[in-house]
Scaffold this motif. Structure first.
Motif, short mmCIF file in Angstrom:
data_model
loop_
_atom_site.label_atom_id
_atom_site.label_comp_id
_atom_site.label_asym_id
_atom_site.label_seq_id
_atom_site.Cartn_x
_atom_site.Cartn_y
_atom_site.Cartn_z
N GLY A 125 0.82 -1.20 0.00
CA GLY A 125 0.00 0.00 0.00
C GLY A 125 0.85 1.24 0.00
O GLY A 125 0.59 2.20 -0.74
N ARG A 129 0.79 3.84 -3.00
CA ARG A 129 0.16 5.13 -2.79
C ARG A 129 1.10 6.15 -2.11
O ARG A 129 0.77 7.34 -2.07
CB ARG A 129 -1.07 4.98 -1.89
CG ARG A 129 -2.18 4.14 -2.47
CD ARG A 129 -3.27 3.92 -1.42
NE ARG A 129 -4.36 3.08 -1.88
CZ ARG A 129 -5.51 3.56 -2.35
NH1 ARG A 129 -5.69 4.85 -2.43
NH2 ARG A 129 -6.47 2.74 -2.72
N TYR A 134 -1.36 6.12 1.68
CA TYR A 134 -1.85 4.88 2.28
C TYR A 134 -2.59 5.18 3.58
O TYR A 134 -3.67 4.64 3.85
CB TYR A 134 -0.69 3.93 2.55
CG TYR A 134 -1.09 2.70 3.31
CD1 TYR A 134 -1.86 1.70 2.69
CD2 TYR A 134 -0.73 2.53 4.64
CE1 TYR A 134 -2.25 0.57 3.40
CE2 TYR A 134 -1.11 1.40 5.35
CZ TYR A 134 -1.87 0.41 4.72
OH TYR A 134 -2.26 -0.70 5.41
N ALA A 216 -5.32 -2.33 -0.55
CA ALA A 216 -4.38 -1.30 -0.11
C ALA A 216 -3.72 -0.59 -1.28
O ALA A 216 -3.13 0.48 -1.08
CB ALA A 216 -3.30 -1.93 0.79
#
Lengths: 231, 255
Positions: A125, A129, A134, A216
């Motif tokens: 995740g 991101r 995240y 995620a």
């Protein structure tokens, strides 16, 4: 197995570290899986024979499952997801060996795999991101959902543990009880059902791991979704 | 609920190690060989596409060459047709000219043969006419026919040029009198007198006879020759006929 399903017997100790039987069984499965893989992949050719073709079919099936479930390219997730599926499958089917006890019938093994999935979700995740992105996912869709999202992250990890542990342990426990009560041939249908349950649980654990990790990750672009949808 | 932390830690490590082992000995080699096979298949497809494109290019080139061959063949055929037509026209022209020349040659040869045949016929006709006349005149007594001609001989001698008559006398050479029948003495004497009177001098005369003269008298001298006989007349007539025929044929040819 009619003793307490939560009790683990120590096979031997390495200094202060007690080595329990699930750990020893896991080492055996690791040796079997890694050694078998090494033997089967020593001489791979462009014109495969039956073992190589079976391995390729298995790997491609796992890749296709990752692609369909996570909507991403499967290469970064294949080792983890594939290992979880193969290990759980092999551990559950290890009941075919007389006297062997599947390590997945013990809570520590399932908890270890659930912890790895939990950590993998955080790792992938953040990689997808970024740390801020995240963490921001816990406040989606509103900040009020933050406690629930945090609780969900923990509880779904526990659900992984409990689901696998409960199914495998119960199957082994039931077979052990029936075996102690009804003799030699009566547990066979239950053992067959145990194999089916073990295969299904391996599939379910892998699918849930893909779902948790995939949740995620950043959502794929719309064009990518449209392109991958037919597959 | 009891959870063995050592077992949890060891199993976590075990699973992570197993992930690494399977990634190292299973997933990576398998995905690599699949990618290699896919690359080989794509290369094969690319090669097949290239070969197909090359084959199409070769086919197009062959089609172009074939069309070029066809055009070249058409051109060569047209050139051959033109050459054949020209040769045929030339041969036809040559054959026409040769035929015309042969026809002209044949016509000329026919004309020559016709003229020759006509001349031959004329010759034969003249000979026949002379023969007929000779046979008809032969029935007249030569003596009486000759007697009348002595006077004409005198006229002919008198018609000679003066210089010729003088040479006959002054040179003293003998003249020859030829008749169809031998002359008698009186007739020879009359001839001597007639010639002496006309030539103003005596002349030595030798008399001979020649039946081929049919009738008449001729004088043969070194400087003069007077033919006054039917044979000479017939020959003269025949020559005149020949001359007339030749003139007529020549006139027709010129026309």
């Amino acid at each position: 197995m009619i003793a307490s399903p939560l009790a683990t017997s120590v096979a031997f100790t390495l200094g202060p570290v007690p080595v329990t039987t699930p750990v020893v069984a896991t080492w055996g499965l690791m040796a079997l899986l890694a050694g078998g893989s090494w033997l089967l992949t020593r001489r791979l050719t462009l014109h495969p024979r039956a073992p190589q073709a079976a391995l390729e079919l298995l790997v491609q099936a796992i890749e296709a499952q990752i692609r369909d479930t996570m909507r991403v390219e499967p290469a970064p997730y294949l080792p983890l997801i594939g290992t979880l599926f193969l290990f759980i499958f092999a551990a559950n089917w290890s009941t075919l060996i007389p006297g062997a006890e599947p390590p997945t019938a013990h809570l520590e093994t399932d908890a270890a795999m659930a912890l790895i999935v939990f950590a993998a979700g955080i790792y992938f995740g953040i990689r997808s991101r970024g740390a801020k992105g995240y963490l921001a996912t816990f406040a989606e869709p509103t900040l009020l959902m933050l406690p629930l999202n945090l609780a969900e992250t923990v509880t779904r990890t526990f659900s992984l543990v409990v689901r696998l542990f409960g199914n495998v342990m119960s199957s082994v426990f039931v077979v052990g009880i029936v075996l102690s009560l009804a003799g030699l041939l009566v547990p066979i249908p239950l053992m067959a059902l145990d194999l089916l349950t073990g295969a299904v649980q391996a599939y379910i654990f892998s699918i849930l791991a893909m779902v948790f990790i995939g949740g995620a990750l950043a959502p794929p672009p719309a064009d990518s979704n449209r392109e991958k949808a037919p597959a | 609920m009891h959870l063995d932390v050592w077992t949890l830690a060891l199993q976590t490590i075990n699973v992570l190690v197993l992930v690494w082992l399977l990634a190292r000995f299973l997933f990576r080699p398998i995905t690599a060989i699949i990618a290699e096979r896919r690359a080989a298949a794509e290369k094969l497809l690319a090669d097949a596409t290239a070969v197909q494109a090359n084959a199409r290019a070769t086919e197009a080139e062959l089609a172009r060459l074939r069309s070029g061959f066809s055009a070249e063949a058409d051109r060569i055929l047209a050139q051959a047709h033109a050459q054949a037509a020209a040769d045929r026209a030339a041969l036809l022209q040559q054959a026409t000219e040769q035929a015309t020349q042969l026809r002209k040659d044949a016509e000329a040869a026919i004309q020559r043969d016709r003229v020759a045949a006509q001349a031959e016929l004329d010759q034969q006709a003249c000979s026949l006419a002379a023969s007929i006349a000779r046979r008809l005149l032969g029935r007249i007594p030569a003596k009486s026919a000759t007697a009348g001609l002595i006077d004409t001989l005198a006229a002919d001698v008198a018609a000679l040029p003066e210089a010729t008559r003088r040479e006959i006398v002054t040179q003293g050479e003998a003249v020859e009198i030829v008749t169809a029948v031998p002359l008698g003495p009186q007739e020879q004497h009359a001839c001597r007198d007639m010639l002496a009177g006309i030539l103003d001098g005596a002349v030595e005369i030798a008399f001979h006879s020649d039946p081929s003269l049919i009738a008449g008298i001729e004088l043969h001298g070194p400087h003069a020759r007077i033919r006054n006989s039917w044979k000479a007349d017939l020959e003269r007539i025949a020559a005149e006929l020949q001359g007339d025929k030749s003139s007529a044929v020549e006139a027709r040819r010129l026309a």
